[in-house]
Write a protein that holds these residues in place. Structure first.
Motif, PDB file in Angstrom:
ATOM      1  N   ALA A   1       0.836  -1.205   0.000  1.00 47.03           N
ATOM      2  CA  ALA A   1       0.000   0.000   0.000  1.00 47.03           C
ATOM      3  C   ALA A   1       0.868   1.251   0.000  1.00 47.03           C
ATOM      4  O   ALA A   1       0.607   2.200  -0.749  1.00 47.03           O
ATOM      5  CB  ALA A   1      -0.936  -0.001   1.205  1.00 47.03           C
ATOM      6  N   ARG A   2       1.920   1.256   0.798  1.00 47.42           N
ATOM      7  CA  ARG A   2       2.812   2.423   0.861  1.00 47.42           C
ATOM      8  C   ARG A   2       3.491   2.679  -0.485  1.00 47.42           C
ATOM      9  O   ARG A   2       3.651   3.824  -0.900  1.00 47.42           O
ATOM     10  CB  ARG A   2       3.880   2.246   1.948  1.00 47.42           C
ATOM     11  CG  ARG A   2       3.378   2.140   3.364  1.00 47.42           C
ATOM     12  CD  ARG A   2       2.600   3.312   3.922  1.00 47.42           C
ATOM     13  NE  ARG A   2       3.019   4.611   3.437  1.00 47.42           N
ATOM     14  CZ  ARG A   2       2.207   5.673   3.352  1.00 47.42           C
ATOM     15  NH1 ARG A   2       0.960   5.587   3.709  1.00 47.42           N
ATOM     16  NH2 ARG A   2       2.661   6.819   2.909  1.00 47.42           N
ATOM     17  N   ASN A   3       3.890   1.622  -1.173  1.00 50.41           N
ATOM     18  CA  ASN A   3       4.523   1.792  -2.486  1.00 50.41           C
ATOM     19  C   ASN A   3       3.583   2.508  -3.457  1.00 50.41           C
ATOM     20  O   ASN A   3       4.018   3.372  -4.218  1.00 50.41           O
ATOM     21  CB  ASN A   3       4.930   0.445  -3.077  1.00 50.41           C
ATOM     22  CG  ASN A   3       6.164  -0.132  -2.430  1.00 50.41           C
ATOM     23  OD1 ASN A   3       6.911   0.554  -1.761  1.00 50.41           O
ATOM     24  ND2 ASN A   3       6.372  -1.420  -2.636  1.00 50.41           N
ATOM     25  N   ILE A   4       2.326   2.125  -3.443  1.00 50.66           N
ATOM     26  CA  ILE A   4       1.363   2.749  -4.357  1.00 50.66           C
ATOM     27  C   ILE A   4       1.105   4.199  -3.953  1.00 50.66           C
ATOM     28  O   ILE A   4       1.103   5.094  -4.804  1.00 50.66           O
ATOM     29  CB  ILE A   4       0.061   1.924  -4.406  1.00 50.66           C
ATOM     30  CG1 ILE A   4       0.360   0.574  -5.076  1.00 50.66           C
ATOM     31  CG2 ILE A   4      -1.038   2.680  -5.142  1.00 50.66           C
ATOM     32  CD1 ILE A   4      -0.722  -0.455  -4.921  1.00 50.66           C
ATOM     33  N   ILE A   5       0.938   4.437  -2.678  1.00 49.69           N
ATOM     34  CA  ILE A   5       0.735   5.814  -2.209  1.00 49.69           C
ATOM     35  C   ILE A   5       1.953   6.663  -2.555  1.00 49.69           C
ATOM     36  O   ILE A   5       1.825   7.778  -3.071  1.00 49.69           O
ATOM     37  CB  ILE A   5       0.434   5.827  -0.699  1.00 49.69           C
ATOM     38  CG1 ILE A   5      -0.946   5.201  -0.446  1.00 49.69           C
ATOM     39  CG2 ILE A   5       0.509   7.247  -0.136  1.00 49.69           C
ATOM     40  CD1 ILE A   5      -1.228   4.868   1.004  1.00 49.69           C
ATOM     41  N   ASP A   6       3.136   6.139  -2.287  1.00 43.15           N
ATOM     42  CA  ASP A   6       4.368   6.880  -2.588  1.00 43.15           C
ATOM     43  C   ASP A   6       4.533   7.131  -4.088  1.00 43.15           C
ATOM     44  O   ASP A   6       5.157   8.111  -4.485  1.00 43.15           O
ATOM     45  CB  ASP A   6       5.598   6.131  -2.060  1.00 43.15           C
ATOM     46  CG  ASP A   6       5.676   6.123  -0.540  1.00 43.15           C
ATOM     47  OD1 ASP A   6       4.936   6.891   0.116  1.00 43.15           O
ATOM     48  OD2 ASP A   6       6.477   5.322  -0.004  1.00 43.15           O
ATOM     49  N   GLY A   7       3.977   6.231  -4.915  1.00 42.79           N
ATOM     50  CA  GLY A   7       4.079   6.387  -6.361  1.00 42.79           C
ATOM     51  C   GLY A   7       3.216   7.518  -6.892  1.00 42.79           C
ATOM     52  O   GLY A   7       3.417   7.974  -8.015  1.00 42.79           O
TER      53      GLY A   7
END
Length: 135
Positions: A60-66
């Motif tokens: 989830a963090r990877n997508i938000i950070d993207g």
């Protein structure tokens, strides 16, 4: 096989209803891949793949950070049969969207454990690939 004709192929769609562990690929901030096993559902009518997870998970963090336009892919395999869905991913914490994703997950797999931090990763599918011909 690749792309749009698979979105309506009965064998391809049926493969996404069978119980298989999937794999979700997201990108870390440094551009390397983060690949993890997941339960995934595919709504072919809406063109959306869904993965339920915790809001604190790395995926989830990877997508938000993207940010807007973050890309992700989900894939599953059974012997030589395989299917992949790629697209634009978002993390959705809307209670109705999460409840819908949980219902879909329960139908394909089993009821998930309780998780007050649950969110749903929604991938709007832009590309399909696979080979689901019978063995």
């Amino acid at each position: 096989m690749a792309d749009t004709h698979l979105r309506s192929d009965p064998a391809y769609l049926a493969f996404w209803e069978e119980r298989h562990v999937g794999f979700l690929s997201t990108s870390r901030r440094d551009g390397t891949h983060h690949l993890v096993p997941v339960g995934v559902t595919y709504d072919s009518e809406a063109g959306v793949a869904r993965v339920i997870t915790s809001s604190t998970s790395k995926k989830a963090r990877n997508i938000i950070d993207g940010g807007p336009g973050a890309r992700a892919a989900v894939s599953q395999a059974d012997g030589a049969r395989w299917a992949t869905l790629e697209g634009i991913a978002v993390v959705n914490d809307d209670p109705a969207a999460v409840a819908d994703a949980v219902e879909r997950y329960t139908k394909r797999y089993h009821p998930p454990r309780a998780n007050p931090k649950r969110v749903v990763i929604e991938i709007t599918v832009t590309k399909t690939m696979g080979n689901v011909k019978p063995r």
